[in-house]
Design a protein around this motif. Structure first.
Motif, PDB file in Angstrom:
ATOM      1  N   GLY A 130       0.809  -1.223   0.000  1.00 26.12           N
ATOM      2  CA  GLY A 130       0.000   0.000   0.000  1.00 26.12           C
ATOM      3  C   GLY A 130       0.839   1.268   0.000  1.00 26.12           C
ATOM      4  N   THR A 186      -3.228   2.493  10.585  1.00 27.95           N
ATOM      5  CA  THR A 186      -3.510   3.456   9.525  1.00 27.95           C
ATOM      6  C   THR A 186      -2.195   3.880   8.894  1.00 27.95           C
ATOM      7  N   SER A 218      -0.735   6.503   5.993  1.00 27.61           N
ATOM      8  CA  SER A 218      -1.145   7.645   5.178  1.00 27.61           C
ATOM      9  C   SER A 218       0.064   8.303   4.526  1.00 27.61           C
ATOM     10  N   VAL A 269      -4.896  -0.902  -3.526  1.00 27.80           N
ATOM     11  CA  VAL A 269      -4.994  -0.430  -2.138  1.00 27.80           C
ATOM     12  C   VAL A 269      -6.401  -0.696  -1.611  1.00 27.80           C
ATOM     13  N   ALA A 270      -7.414  -0.403  -2.425  1.00 22.06           N
ATOM     14  CA  ALA A 270      -8.797  -0.637  -2.004  1.00 22.06           C
ATOM     15  C   ALA A 270      -9.061  -2.123  -1.770  1.00 22.06           C
ATOM     16  N   SER A 286      -7.041  -3.424   1.568  1.00 24.22           N
ATOM     17  CA  SER A 286      -7.215  -2.732   2.848  1.00 24.22           C
ATOM     18  C   SER A 286      -8.639  -2.902   3.373  1.00 24.22           C
ATOM     19  N   SER A 312     -10.239  -0.240   4.690  1.00 21.56           N
ATOM     20  CA  SER A 312     -10.857   0.983   4.181  1.00 21.56           C
ATOM     21  C   SER A 312      -9.746   1.891   3.675  1.00 21.56           C
ATOM     22  N   TRP A 313     -10.102   2.855   2.849  1.00 22.53           N
ATOM     23  CA  TRP A 313      -9.126   3.808   2.348  1.00 22.53           C
ATOM     24  C   TRP A 313      -9.864   5.083   1.968  1.00 22.53           C
ATOM     25  N   PHE A 349      -5.002   4.441   4.128  1.00 22.45           N
ATOM     26  CA  PHE A 349      -5.703   3.168   4.161  1.00 22.45           C
ATOM     27  C   PHE A 349      -5.527   2.559   5.544  1.00 22.45           C
TER      28      PHE A 349
END
Length: 180
Positions: free
Chosen positions: A46, A76, A78, A105-106, A109, A111-112, A126
């Motif tokens: 990610g 998390t 970022s 990534v979606a 993960s 969530s993102w 994510f």
């Protein structure tokens, strides 16, 4: 710069290909330190995709900040950059060599998302659940088997009468500890 390593890690960098690999190793090492080894592959993938987007698409300034934060049961990851344009998930054709990063990534993960960061940038993030990663499988249950002989034979040891201290009993043969 790496900040406090306990629950929060921040790395500032130029999103260049050589630096992306370094950040991936830093993220992996931090997750090992937090005993989140099962999350390393997903987090590294990610963060690589998000940093590659900064490298390929951010205008002029490739400076960005990677942040990983462990809160309760969620990690998390970022990436903050200085380009205010919001990325869009594109439909990549089968023969396309780019355009799948955010879809990956979606997919991997929990969530993102993307949020504006003032007037001068954005944060793409994510999350990964940590509960499944930290749960260790229970060891296999093995039956405990005790074998007890039906009748234990008594053990007798013949004791010699105490002789003089430091002197061998009269009937003990002389011997040497050295062979030969």
């Amino acid at each position: 710069m790496i900040s406090h390593p306990s629950r929060h890690c921040t790395v500032e960098l130029q999103a260049l290909p050589s630096r992306i690999g370094q950040v991936r190793r830093i993220v992996s090492a931090q997750l090992r330190y937090w005993h989140l080894d099962p999350l390393i592959d997903k987090a590294a993938l990610g963060v690589t995709e998000l940093l590659t987007n900064v490298h390929l698409h951010a205008r002029t300034d490739k400076t960005c900040t990677v942040e990983i934060e462990l809160l309760l049961d969620r990690l998390t990851v970022s990436v903050r950059d200085h380009d205010p344009r919001i990325p869009v998930v594109a439909e990549a054709t089968p023969e396309a060599t780019t355009g799948r990063g955010l879809s990956m990534v979606a997919a991997m993960s929990e969530s993102w998302g993307v949020r504006p960061d003032g007037d001068a940038g954005k944060v793409v993030w994510f999350t990964l659940p940590t509960t499944a990663a930290t749960a260790r499988p229970a060891p296999p249950v093995r039956p405990v088997v005790h074998s007890v002989p039906e009748k234990a034979a008594p053990v007798f040891v013949e004791l010699e009468p105490a002789g003089e201290v430091g002197r061998a009993p009269a009937h003990a043969p002389a011997g040497s500890a050295v062979a030969g």
